[in-house]
Design a protein around this motif. Sequence first.
Motif, PDB file in Angstrom:
ATOM      1  N   VAL A 108       0.868  -1.173   0.000  1.00 15.34           N
ATOM      2  CA  VAL A 108       0.000   0.000   0.000  1.00 15.34           C
ATOM      3  C   VAL A 108       0.906   1.224   0.000  1.00 15.34           C
ATOM      4  O   VAL A 108       1.840   1.317   0.794  1.00 15.34           O
ATOM      5  CB  VAL A 108      -0.945   0.006   1.213  1.00 15.34           C
ATOM      6  CG1 VAL A 108      -1.662   1.348   1.347  1.00 15.34           C
ATOM      7  CG2 VAL A 108      -1.958  -1.127   1.100  1.00 15.34           C
ATOM      8  N   SER A 111       0.004   6.520  -3.292  1.00 13.27           N
ATOM      9  CA  SER A 111      -0.919   6.495  -4.432  1.00 13.27           C
ATOM     10  C   SER A 111      -2.180   5.687  -4.111  1.00 13.27           C
ATOM     11  O   SER A 111      -3.286   6.072  -4.481  1.00 13.27           O
ATOM     12  CB  SER A 111      -0.213   5.911  -5.663  1.00 13.27           C
ATOM     13  OG  SER A 111      -1.108   5.799  -6.738  1.00 13.27           O
ATOM     14  N   THR A 112      -2.024   4.576  -3.409  1.00 12.40           N
ATOM     15  CA  THR A 112      -3.173   3.766  -2.988  1.00 12.40           C
ATOM     16  C   THR A 112      -4.095   4.607  -2.116  1.00 12.40           C
ATOM     17  O   THR A 112      -5.315   4.635  -2.324  1.00 12.40           O
ATOM     18  CB  THR A 112      -2.705   2.533  -2.179  1.00 12.40           C
ATOM     19  OG1 THR A 112      -1.661   1.860  -2.861  1.00 12.40           O
ATOM     20  CG2 THR A 112      -3.866   1.594  -1.919  1.00 12.40           C
ATOM     21  N   ARG A 115      -6.049   7.149  -4.068  1.00 17.36           N
ATOM     22  CA  ARG A 115      -7.202   6.564  -4.770  1.00 17.36           C
ATOM     23  C   ARG A 115      -8.351   6.295  -3.808  1.00 17.36           C
ATOM     24  O   ARG A 115      -9.513   6.517  -4.135  1.00 17.36           O
ATOM     25  CB  ARG A 115      -6.792   5.275  -5.491  1.00 17.36           C
ATOM     26  CG  ARG A 115      -5.873   5.527  -6.668  1.00 17.36           C
ATOM     27  CD  ARG A 115      -5.643   4.339  -7.594  1.00 17.36           C
ATOM     28  NE  ARG A 115      -6.008   3.031  -7.145  1.00 17.36           N
ATOM     29  CZ  ARG A 115      -5.184   2.153  -6.549  1.00 17.36           C
ATOM     30  NH1 ARG A 115      -3.922   2.487  -6.302  1.00 17.36           N
ATOM     31  NH2 ARG A 115      -5.621   0.962  -6.209  1.00 17.36           N
ATOM     32  N   LEU A 128     -10.010  -0.845   0.178  1.00 20.55           N
ATOM     33  CA  LEU A 128      -9.242  -1.526  -0.852  1.00 20.55           C
ATOM     34  C   LEU A 128      -9.710  -2.975  -0.923  1.00 20.55           C
ATOM     35  O   LEU A 128      -9.808  -3.646   0.104  1.00 20.55           O
ATOM     36  CB  LEU A 128      -7.749  -1.471  -0.514  1.00 20.55           C
ATOM     37  CG  LEU A 128      -6.781  -2.003  -1.563  1.00 20.55           C
ATOM     38  CD1 LEU A 128      -6.771  -1.080  -2.788  1.00 20.55           C
ATOM     39  CD2 LEU A 128      -5.372  -2.119  -0.973  1.00 20.55           C
ATOM     40  N   ALA A 175      -7.662  -3.217  -5.975  1.00 20.29           N
ATOM     41  CA  ALA A 175      -6.205  -3.141  -5.792  1.00 20.29           C
ATOM     42  C   ALA A 175      -5.508  -3.242  -7.135  1.00 20.29           C
ATOM     43  O   ALA A 175      -5.976  -3.921  -8.046  1.00 20.29           O
ATOM     44  CB  ALA A 175      -5.747  -4.269  -4.876  1.00 20.29           C
ATOM     45  N   ARG A 176      -4.403  -2.555  -7.249  1.00 23.26           N
ATOM     46  CA  ARG A 176      -3.541  -2.663  -8.421  1.00 23.26           C
ATOM     47  C   ARG A 176      -2.388  -3.593  -8.064  1.00 23.26           C
ATOM     48  O   ARG A 176      -1.769  -3.454  -7.011  1.00 23.26           O
ATOM     49  CB  ARG A 176      -3.009  -1.299  -8.828  1.00 23.26           C
ATOM     50  CG  ARG A 176      -4.101  -0.374  -9.320  1.00 23.26           C
ATOM     51  CD  ARG A 176      -3.533   0.959  -9.749  1.00 23.26           C
ATOM     52  NE  ARG A 176      -4.607   1.838 -10.205  1.00 23.26           N
ATOM     53  CZ  ARG A 176      -4.481   3.149 -10.297  1.00 23.26           C
ATOM     54  NH1 ARG A 176      -3.344   3.740  -9.986  1.00 23.26           N
ATOM     55  NH2 ARG A 176      -5.511   3.870 -10.712  1.00 23.26           N
ATOM     56  N   GLU A 179      -1.174  -4.759  -4.264  1.00 23.68           N
ATOM     57  CA  GLU A 179      -1.418  -3.806  -3.166  1.00 23.68           C
ATOM     58  C   GLU A 179      -2.149  -4.440  -1.982  1.00 23.68           C
ATOM     59  O   GLU A 179      -1.903  -4.074  -0.841  1.00 23.68           O
ATOM     60  CB  GLU A 179      -2.285  -2.639  -3.645  1.00 23.68           C
ATOM     61  CG  GLU A 179      -1.590  -1.594  -4.430  1.00 23.68           C
ATOM     62  CD  GLU A 179      -2.566  -0.542  -4.938  1.00 23.68           C
ATOM     63  OE1 GLU A 179      -2.182   0.635  -4.927  1.00 23.68           O
ATOM     64  OE2 GLU A 179      -3.700  -0.885  -5.347  1.00 23.68           O
TER      65      GLU A 179
END
Length: 190
Positions: A108, A111-112, A115, A128, A175-176, A179
């Motif tokens: 994490v 940027s997380t 978002r 998330l 999540a990307r 993450e």
Amino acid sequence: MTRPGQAHTTQALGAIVLAGGTAVRMGGVDKASIELHGRTLLEYALDAVTDASEVVVVGTWVPTERPVTFTREEPALGGPASGVLAGLDAFAGTPRQLVVLAVDMPRVTLSTISRLRDAAEGRDGAVLVDGKGRRSLAYVLDTAALAAARPDPEQAFGLSLRALIGDLDLASVPARDDEARDVDSWDDLA
């Protein structure tokens, strides 16, 4: 509204890092002090909440470069909901928005959190979620909404976070990459 990866400039953000669990699958080790690539898991968590004007760590004191407040839930080991409420009580000032992050989520990032904050606008918060839609222990919550959901103190011990915030209107943020991965075992860390 900010773009992903762009830092928020408001001072209305606080953060709670949950670092007081039992780590049973890891032999009871203090997860905050575990190192990954030469940095502790707590350092990763503190990097993710750089925008927070105040940070409370719910867990055992360890040295940090950034000034933070350490606290514990009473009684100790009351679970994530009890930890969040103890963290909320430890703030010097009440933030408008609150990041809640488990210490064992080193992927994490700032940027997380950005978002999550964007998705939380106009709602009670955001969470998330992994590729299967499961919630992670990474949230942004409206502090007033959280305070309204607060149970009586004797009901907080052992209460799950899901039960505490179950009635809140939360946006799900996918999540990307990895993450949403957490470190629950030594295999996870490897």
